[in-house]
Design a protein around this motif. Sequence first.
Motif, PDB file in Angstrom:
ATOM      1  N   ILE A 140       0.877  -0.568  -7.031  1.00 26.09           N
ATOM      2  CA  ILE A 140       0.095  -1.806  -6.950  1.00 26.09           C
ATOM      3  C   ILE A 140       0.030  -2.291  -5.505  1.00 26.09           C
ATOM      4  O   ILE A 140      -1.024  -2.712  -5.030  1.00 26.09           O
ATOM      5  CB  ILE A 140       0.671  -2.894  -7.888  1.00 26.09           C
ATOM      6  N   TYR A 141       1.142  -2.195  -4.795  1.00 26.28           N
ATOM      7  CA  TYR A 141       1.124  -2.590  -3.382  1.00 26.28           C
ATOM      8  C   TYR A 141       0.141  -1.728  -2.595  1.00 26.28           C
ATOM      9  O   TYR A 141      -0.649  -2.241  -1.798  1.00 26.28           O
ATOM     10  CB  TYR A 141       2.519  -2.515  -2.752  1.00 26.28           C
ATOM     11  N   ALA A 142       0.149  -0.431  -2.825  1.00 31.87           N
ATOM     12  CA  ALA A 142      -0.766   0.471  -2.112  1.00 31.87           C
ATOM     13  C   ALA A 142      -2.218   0.145  -2.435  1.00 31.87           C
ATOM     14  O   ALA A 142      -3.081   0.142  -1.542  1.00 31.87           O
ATOM     15  CB  ALA A 142      -0.456   1.922  -2.463  1.00 31.87           C
ATOM     16  N   GLU A 143      -2.493  -0.174  -3.697  1.00 36.75           N
ATOM     17  CA  GLU A 143      -3.855  -0.521  -4.115  1.00 36.75           C
ATOM     18  C   GLU A 143      -4.340  -1.789  -3.420  1.00 36.75           C
ATOM     19  O   GLU A 143      -5.438  -1.831  -2.881  1.00 36.75           O
ATOM     20  CB  GLU A 143      -3.897  -0.700  -5.633  1.00 36.75           C
ATOM     21  N   VAL A 144      -3.510  -2.809  -3.408  1.00 38.50           N
ATOM     22  CA  VAL A 144      -3.931  -4.071  -2.802  1.00 38.50           C
ATOM     23  C   VAL A 144      -3.966  -3.958  -1.278  1.00 38.50           C
ATOM     24  O   VAL A 144      -4.854  -4.505  -0.624  1.00 38.50           O
ATOM     25  CB  VAL A 144      -3.076  -5.265  -3.301  1.00 38.50           C
ATOM     26  N   ALA A 145      -3.040  -3.209  -0.694  1.00 43.21           N
ATOM     27  CA  ALA A 145      -3.021  -3.032   0.763  1.00 43.21           C
ATOM     28  C   ALA A 145      -4.234  -2.236   1.245  1.00 43.21           C
ATOM     29  O   ALA A 145      -4.689  -2.422   2.380  1.00 43.21           O
ATOM     30  CB  ALA A 145      -1.729  -2.351   1.193  1.00 43.21           C
ATOM     31  N   ALA A 146      -4.788  -1.399   0.395  1.00 40.70           N
ATOM     32  CA  ALA A 146      -5.990  -0.640   0.755  1.00 40.70           C
ATOM     33  C   ALA A 146      -7.230  -1.525   0.784  1.00 40.70           C
ATOM     34  O   ALA A 146      -8.191  -1.234   1.486  1.00 40.70           O
ATOM     35  CB  ALA A 146      -6.195   0.512  -0.230  1.00 40.70           C
ATOM     36  N   GLU A 147      -7.198  -2.619   0.044  1.00 42.95           N
ATOM     37  CA  GLU A 147      -8.353  -3.524  -0.045  1.00 42.95           C
ATOM     38  C   GLU A 147      -8.236  -4.750   0.844  1.00 42.95           C
ATOM     39  O   GLU A 147      -9.243  -5.372   1.178  1.00 42.95           O
ATOM     40  CB  GLU A 147      -8.557  -3.970  -1.502  1.00 42.95           C
ATOM     41  N   PHE A 148      -7.009  -5.127   1.205  1.00 44.88           N
ATOM     42  CA  PHE A 148      -6.776  -6.352   1.963  1.00 44.88           C
ATOM     43  C   PHE A 148      -5.954  -6.039   3.212  1.00 44.88           C
ATOM     44  O   PHE A 148      -4.800  -5.621   3.086  1.00 44.88           O
ATOM     45  CB  PHE A 148      -6.024  -7.384   1.114  1.00 44.88           C
ATOM     46  N   PRO A 149      -6.519  -6.258   4.406  1.00 44.74           N
ATOM     47  CA  PRO A 149      -5.705  -6.113   5.623  1.00 44.74           C
ATOM     48  C   PRO A 149      -4.498  -7.051   5.538  1.00 44.74           C
ATOM     49  O   PRO A 149      -4.530  -8.059   4.839  1.00 44.74           O
ATOM     50  CB  PRO A 149      -6.658  -6.541   6.740  1.00 44.74           C
ATOM     51  N   GLU A 150      -3.433  -6.736   6.255  1.00 43.96           N
ATOM     52  CA  GLU A 150      -2.172  -7.468   6.127  1.00 43.96           C
ATOM     53  C   GLU A 150      -2.306  -8.993   6.228  1.00 43.96           C
ATOM     54  O   GLU A 150      -1.734  -9.698   5.401  1.00 43.96           O
ATOM     55  CB  GLU A 150      -1.143  -6.945   7.127  1.00 43.96           C
TER      56      GLU A 150
END
Length: 159
Positions: free
Chosen positions: A110-120
């Motif tokens: 889930i972290y990887a999915e959201v990090a792929a869509e949202f810059p830090e």
Amino acid sequence: MSHARKEYTDFEKLAPDVFAAVRSLGQFAAKAGLDKQLLELVKLRASQINGCAFCVQYHVLQGESFGVPADKLNLLVAWRDAPQFSARERAALAWTEALTTLPNGVSDAIYAEVAAEFPEPELTYLTSAIASINVWNRFGAAYRWTPPARKQRANAAAS
């Protein structure tokens, strides 16, 4: 039948400093430029999970006022099976559910999915919006705030 223990306006009067702090936290993500429609979907989904009638109604009304399509509002509870949601929205909703149901943990997937869509920086603000709505839900559900009527939308919290 459920009855209000205290109302939303009581909270603002009884603890104006707490009210202001929670409200302020909830405004950072929009001020940082995150899409208001996306934020309303996130806030509505957390409120559904937490069973906060006030916040569910409030964020449905806010979503409508920001132009969130009715099919997204209606299908949010089943977003995984509804094609109306973009990859970015799906990532944000998965992140919302993980952070709202913390006993289940936050998986690397889930972290990887959201990090792929949202810059830090965006992810940090998205996380603050999710934290904020969960705080609002705790107050709204605990005190059983009466859900706002459609006409009262402008006067409700900017959570």
